[in-house]
Design an enzyme around this catalytic site. Structure first.
Site, PDB file in Angstrom:
ATOM      1  N   GLU A 346      28.053  36.712  63.095  1.00 12.41           N
ATOM      2  CA  GLU A 346      27.084  37.540  62.312  1.00 12.41           C
ATOM      3  C   GLU A 346      27.085  38.868  62.883  1.00 12.41           C
ATOM      4  O   GLU A 346      27.144  39.849  61.978  1.00 12.41           O
ATOM      5  CB  GLU A 346      25.479  36.682  62.291  1.00 12.41           C
ATOM      6  CG  GLU A 346      25.548  35.459  61.703  1.00 12.41           C
ATOM      7  CD  GLU A 346      26.225  35.291  60.452  1.00 12.41           C
ATOM      8  OE1 GLU A 346      26.098  36.170  59.813  1.00 12.41           O
ATOM      9  OE2 GLU A 346      26.611  34.085  60.421  1.00 12.41           O
ATOM     10  N   HIS A 433      34.866  32.509  52.540  1.00 11.98           N
ATOM     11  CA  HIS A 433      34.727  31.570  53.788  1.00 11.98           C
ATOM     12  C   HIS A 433      36.129  30.900  53.843  1.00 11.98           C
ATOM     13  O   HIS A 433      36.331  30.194  54.731  1.00 11.98           O
ATOM     14  CB  HIS A 433      33.765  30.752  53.649  1.00 11.98           C
ATOM     15  CG  HIS A 433      32.419  31.587  53.513  1.00 11.98           C
ATOM     16  ND1 HIS A 433      31.873  32.146  52.491  1.00 11.98           N
ATOM     17  CD2 HIS A 433      31.486  31.826  54.834  1.00 11.98           C
ATOM     18  CE1 HIS A 433      30.630  32.771  52.655  1.00 11.98           C
ATOM     19  NE2 HIS A 433      30.768  32.771  54.099  1.00 11.98           N
TER      20      HIS A 433
END
Length: 533
Positions: A346, A433
């Protein structure tokens, strides 16, 4: 400096990022001899936040920007705005610009000017080579209405240059929440002349204490006996807060009387905070010690980690607007998504946002996600925790699938049932993703090699599209190549072919044109079907 607010920012091509797919609930520097990375002048210089700020200020003078604009042949209506500056050990610099045209932000107009140690321009990397010439006073008859959802923003007029011919357009940001429970920040680009939708991308990219995943760890805190805070003053003020099931706000920073946090289980709310805070600290240390970058934006300022988001939220995400990471507690609130590699993933979205700013859609979106997976692995290897043994798996600790399997595999991405092992013309149509698998696979092959391998007790078996057999150059060299390519060569619109070129240039700058490392980079890209000269 911190990213600009949504109303101030010039670029909106990337804002936030999450770990799981939305809706899923479970100019070249001097060559150097091969193998000389530790003393190589093409590596990034170790800069303090103050030194980085001075570089940015020097590049951001009107004289410097005007000189570069003229050298690039930009029109009178075009203005450059400094976003970041990378300096290498040999003194060469790479000035990253965003662009406006007649006062309007040009999305997809970013570029990097490469300069020698003496300040001479040695080359330029552009997101687009198209000439910008649009009528900014065109009719506003097709101006979209502001969405009603909370957090939506009024449409703003822009120049859209990310694909094909630049044109006048509107950018609308739709707020609210996604089906997964994550905040929504959908950017919709529409043609100002026809009202036709040109593009859209999601801004929210679904990303001593006793931790749940890394055992007993040391974390940076502040305060005094009886009132300690989970605020790491040694790392720019990194802080960690408890959202207590909320879906907004900063939350309440964790406090403790004796500076011993959590109990290693979810029974103590501070345990998730320990994991998140530890991950933020390790990621900070990695970028500073390995790449000379002090803080996510290079400005020495810490980030906020928010844990206990929502109820049973099975994801984590980075959000530029709050400069923060946010973590859900997983299925049944029993497996918080706060493992070390998730935290590094992140925070690395923040690094991408403040450098190449890869647009979070299409092939550039896949590269954005892969960059976070790549540096997540790199942070694990740098931390070298005995409780979280370094590997080339993503999210292996959080058990997001409920069967003990990791979220993603870098040696053979398709093992997760969705990710791509190799590039194809349809790669840009795949969820970011999953298209990230191409770059993840490339990085594994570059670092470790093909076929059956074992690293730290974990067995891998990595195939190649062309049947080639590859030997890796090691993760320490591979991570330097990727970081240099990201920060010096990639732009918002870089695709897989562009990533191949960027990493070849980076490896050439580090090791020399005919080095074994450059040959390994080319071979690894060919092995995942990204070919070139």
């Amino acid at each position: 400096m911190r990213p600009l607010t949504s109303k101030q920012r010039i670029s909106a091509l990337a804002a936030t990022a999450a770990l799981v797919a939305a809706g899923v609930t479970a100019g070249t520097a001097g060559a150097a001899p091969s193998g000389t990375t530790s003393a190589n002048g093409a590596l990034p210089a170790q800069l303090t936040a103050t030194q980085h700020t001075k570089l940015v200020k020097a590049a951001d003078t009107e004289a410097a920007k005007t000189a570069d604009a003229r050298a690039l042949g930009l029109g009178a209506k075009e203005k450059l705005h400094v976003k970041d500056v990378i300096k290498n050990k040999d003194g060469s610099t790479h000035v990253r610009y965003e662009r406006t045209y007649d006062g309007l932000p040009v999305l997809g107009g970013d570029l990097v000017v490469h300069k020698s140690p003496g300040g001479k321009r040695t080359g330029t990397t552009k997101a687009t080579n198209a000439k910008i010439a649009v009528k900014t006073s065109a009719s506003t008859a097709h101006k979209p209405t502001t969405a009603k959802a909370k957090g939506s923003e009024a449409p703003r007029k822009i120049v859209w240059a990310a694909d094909g011919k630049p044109r006048l357009a509107w950018e609308t940001v739709v707020g609210g929440f996604q089906k997964s429970g994550a905040p929504n920040e959908l950017h919709v680009i529409t043609d100002a002349k026809t009202g036709k939708k040109l593009f859209q991308f999601q801004g929210i990219k679904e990303g001593s204490g006793n931790s749940q995943y890394s055992g007993k760890v040391e974390i940076g805190t502040s305060g005094k006996a009886g009132k300690f805070k989970m605020v790491d003053t040694g790392r720019g003020g990194n802080s960690t807060s408890d959202l207590k099931g909320g879906q907004g706000g900063k939350g309440k920073v964790f406090t403790d009387k004796d500076d011993v946090w959590g109990d290693g289980t979810t029974k103590d709310r501070a345990t998730a905070g320990v994991d998140a805070h530890y991950g933020a600290g390790e990621t900070w240390d990695y970028y500073k010690k390995v790449h000379g970058r002090e803080g996510i934006a290079g400005d020495g300022k810490g980030a906020l980690s928010r844990v206990h988001y929502g109820n049973g939220y099975v994801n984590a995400f980075w959000d530029d607007s709050c400069f923060c990471m946010t973590y859900g507690d997983g299925e049944g609130n029993k497996k918080p998504l706060t493992s070390l590699d998730v935290a590094a993933h992140e925070m690395s979205h923040g690094v991408t946002s403040t450098t190449a700013n890869l647009v979070y859609a299409g092939e550039s979106g896949g590269l954005n996600e892969a960059t976070s997976d790549i540096f997540a692995a790199a942070v694990e290897f740098h931390a070298n925790s005995p409780e979280d043994v370094p590997d080339y798996l993503v999210g292996e600790k959080i058990d997001i699938n409920g069967d003990g399997t990791p979220l993603r595999y870098m040696d053979k991405p398709s093992k997760d049932g969705n990710s791509l092992d190799y590039w194809s013309p349809e790669a840009g149509d795949v969820d970011v993703h999953y298209s990230s698998g191409i770059a993840n696979h490339f990085f594994f092959l570059l670092s470790v090699g093909s076929g059956e391998r074992e690293v730290n007790g974990v067995k891998y078996n990595s195939p190649t599209k062309d049947g080639s057999k590859l030997e890796g150059i090691g993760i320490k060299k591979a991570e330097q190549i990727w970081f240099k390519a990201l920060t010096e060569q990639m732009t918002s619109t870089t695709d897989y072919a562009g990533a191949r070129n960027a990493t070849i240039k980076a490896a050439t700058g580090l090791y020399g044109k005919d080095s074994a490392e450059v040959k390994a980079v080319k071979a690894a890209w060919t092995a995942v079907n990204v070919t070139g000269s």
